[in-house]
Design a protein around this motif. Sequence first.
Motif, PDB file in Angstrom:
ATOM      1  N   GLU A   1      27.421 -35.584   0.928  1.00  0.00           N
ATOM      2  CA  GLU A   1      27.059 -36.472   2.019  1.00  0.00           C
ATOM      3  C   GLU A   1      27.042 -35.723   3.351  1.00  0.00           C
ATOM      4  OE1 GLU A   1      28.723 -40.705   3.706  1.00  0.00           O
ATOM      5  OE2 GLU A   1      28.263 -40.446   1.585  1.00  0.00           O
TER       6      GLU A   1
ATOM      7  N   TYR B   1      23.218 -52.767   0.976  1.00  0.00           N
ATOM      8  CA  TYR B   1      23.497 -53.216  -0.387  1.00  0.00           C
ATOM      9  C   TYR B   1      24.939 -52.817  -0.706  1.00  0.00           C
ATOM     10  CZ  TYR B   1      18.739 -54.464  -1.903  1.00  0.00           C
ATOM     11  OH  TYR B   1      17.509 -55.080  -2.065  1.00  0.00           O
TER      12      TYR B   1
ATOM     13  N   VAL C   1      24.947 -50.905  -5.694  1.00  0.00           N
ATOM     14  CA  VAL C   1      23.597 -50.514  -6.116  1.00  0.00           C
ATOM     15  C   VAL C   1      23.647 -50.097  -7.576  1.00  0.00           C
ATOM     16  CG1 VAL C   1      21.628 -49.012  -5.689  1.00  0.00           C
ATOM     17  CG2 VAL C   1      23.092 -49.700  -3.783  1.00  0.00           C
TER      18      VAL C   1
ATOM     19  N   VAL D   1      16.816 -50.158  -8.147  1.00  0.00           N
ATOM     20  CA  VAL D   1      16.136 -49.068  -7.442  1.00  0.00           C
ATOM     21  C   VAL D   1      14.715 -49.466  -7.056  1.00  0.00           C
ATOM     22  CG1 VAL D   1      15.231 -46.729  -7.699  1.00  0.00           C
ATOM     23  CG2 VAL D   1      17.559 -47.253  -8.441  1.00  0.00           C
TER      24      VAL D   1
ATOM     25  N   LEU E   1      19.630 -46.535   3.244  1.00  0.00           N
ATOM     26  CA  LEU E   1      20.309 -47.483   2.364  1.00  0.00           C
ATOM     27  C   LEU E   1      21.808 -47.339   2.576  1.00  0.00           C
ATOM     28  CD1 LEU E   1      20.399 -49.512  -0.005  1.00  0.00           C
ATOM     29  CD2 LEU E   1      20.510 -47.533  -1.525  1.00  0.00           C
TER      30      LEU E   1
ATOM     31  N   TYR F   1      25.331 -48.328   1.436  1.00  0.00           N
ATOM     32  CA  TYR F   1      25.937 -48.860   0.219  1.00  0.00           C
ATOM     33  C   TYR F   1      27.438 -48.618   0.232  1.00  0.00           C
ATOM     34  CZ  TYR F   1      26.503 -44.083  -1.409  1.00  0.00           C
ATOM     35  OH  TYR F   1      26.892 -42.773  -1.511  1.00  0.00           O
TER      36      TYR F   1
ATOM     37  N   ALA G   1      28.038 -47.075  -5.752  1.00  0.00           N
ATOM     38  CA  ALA G   1      26.840 -46.724  -6.523  1.00  0.00           C
ATOM     39  C   ALA G   1      27.155 -45.467  -7.312  1.00  0.00           C
ATOM     40  CB  ALA G   1      25.638 -46.514  -5.615  1.00  0.00           C
TER      41      ALA G   1
ATOM     42  N   LEU H   1      21.851 -43.075  -7.320  1.00  0.00           N
ATOM     43  CA  LEU H   1      21.441 -42.549  -6.025  1.00  0.00           C
ATOM     44  C   LEU H   1      20.412 -41.436  -6.175  1.00  0.00           C
ATOM     45  CD1 LEU H   1      24.869 -42.431  -4.133  1.00  0.00           C
ATOM     46  CD2 LEU H   1      23.077 -44.177  -3.994  1.00  0.00           C
TER      47      LEU H   1
ATOM     48  N   LEU I   1      16.710 -42.469  -6.074  1.00  0.00           N
ATOM     49  CA  LEU I   1      16.071 -42.921  -4.851  1.00  0.00           C
ATOM     50  C   LEU I   1      15.184 -41.816  -4.292  1.00  0.00           C
ATOM     51  CD1 LEU I   1      19.207 -44.592  -3.232  1.00  0.00           C
ATOM     52  CD2 LEU I   1      17.293 -45.755  -4.325  1.00  0.00           C
TER      53      LEU I   1
ATOM     54  N   PRO J   1      20.311 -42.488   1.166  1.00  0.00           N
ATOM     55  CA  PRO J   1      21.546 -43.233   0.934  1.00  0.00           C
ATOM     56  C   PRO J   1      22.649 -42.797   1.889  1.00  0.00           C
ATOM     57  CG  PRO J   1      21.249 -41.572  -0.764  1.00  0.00           C
ATOM     58  CD  PRO J   1      20.026 -41.523   0.094  1.00  0.00           C
ATOM     59  N   LYS J   2      23.388 -43.771   2.412  1.00  0.00           N
ATOM     60  CA  LYS J   2      24.507 -43.507   3.321  1.00  0.00           C
ATOM     61  C   LYS J   2      25.646 -44.438   2.946  1.00  0.00           C
ATOM     62  CE  LYS J   2      26.916 -42.430   7.046  1.00  0.00           C
ATOM     63  NZ  LYS J   2      28.137 -43.154   6.613  1.00  0.00           N
ATOM     64  N   ARG J   3      26.779 -43.872   2.591  1.00  0.00           N
ATOM     65  CA  ARG J   3      27.920 -44.706   2.226  1.00  0.00           C
ATOM     66  C   ARG J   3      28.425 -45.460   3.446  1.00  0.00           C
ATOM     67  NH1 ARG J   3      31.192 -44.507  -2.154  1.00  0.00           N
ATOM     68  NH2 ARG J   3      30.452 -42.426  -2.733  1.00  0.00           N
TER      69      ARG J   3
END
Length: 328
Positions: free
Chosen positions: A85, A155, A158, A163, A180, A182, A185, A190, A193, A200-202
């Motif tokens: 990340e 979301y 996920v 998806v 996104l 989340y 997930a 992930l 995607l 995606p971003k936590r």
Amino acid sequence: MADQDAVVPGHTYRIGAVSRLTGVPADTLRVWERRYSVVSPVRSDSGTRLYGPDDVSRLTLIKRLVDRGDAISSVANLTLDQLRERIRGTDLPEQKSQPERPCRVMVIGSSLAARLRREAHLLDDIDFVGLYDSREAFFAAERPAIAPDLSVLEYPTVHGDQVREIGELAARCGAARAILVYTFASRATLDRLDARRLIPKRAPLNPRELRQWCLSRPAQAPAEDAEDPLDLSLPIPSRRFADADLIRIAAASPTVRCECPHHLVDLVLSLNAFERYSAECEDRNAEDAALHAYLHASTARARTLMEAALARVVAAEGIALAAPEGEI
């Protein structure tokens, strides 16, 4: 090549192989282990360090971050997911110093929309063109006259069967980029995607991070010599088509006026063959195990991309396969 560089059973690697695979000099690696405990290799009966795929992936990501300016002490104890990340964060495009106009942002998600309504006064450089509590509210509302620059989709969880829904929602928003946000997930989900369109971003996404995304320029193409390191801790993706399916596709008469279906089958068959070959070399050739592990993973990734292209051709041509399409 010296014996200390050889691979040992179970796809663990000795320090020389790890150094070549990650770009971290062996002396530096020993220092990082002693001072910062970046990895904890097991020891053989003779005391030799033995590294696994997770160790190789950690060291590859840590080296990228250190090369970009992070202190080794600040990244040494991050988990593998946290390192991934953080890499995505450092890959953010360069910021513009003076944006010409406020960034137009659309948000879909109950808790995030509610939070940004409360904090909108702190983000005067962002123009919220829509704050929707749900997908239903978004679909029922009138679309903004001007498309947003960035859409943020929330979301909490996920799953794989979402998806496509998420991708379609991002497309309906009309923004060039989408995030996104989340909470839970799987890595496999992930990875499905589209990273170029949906990032995606936590959770949580704080105002500072949102501003950073808004101020960033569109990502530029990487330099020709830029290397995209493979994550060897991830499993090799399964094949999508059995050999019998590929033969059936090759034998079908295409409706399109070209030989693309046949050429795609040839490419996939060739990649399948080389993937098997590189895996065998990885098992048998101890001296060059690190290189062949990289070749095996690279070929599998290329094969997955070409299988996706072939699946689209199969659907367009209406070719019936011997068994339902799926992993074998």
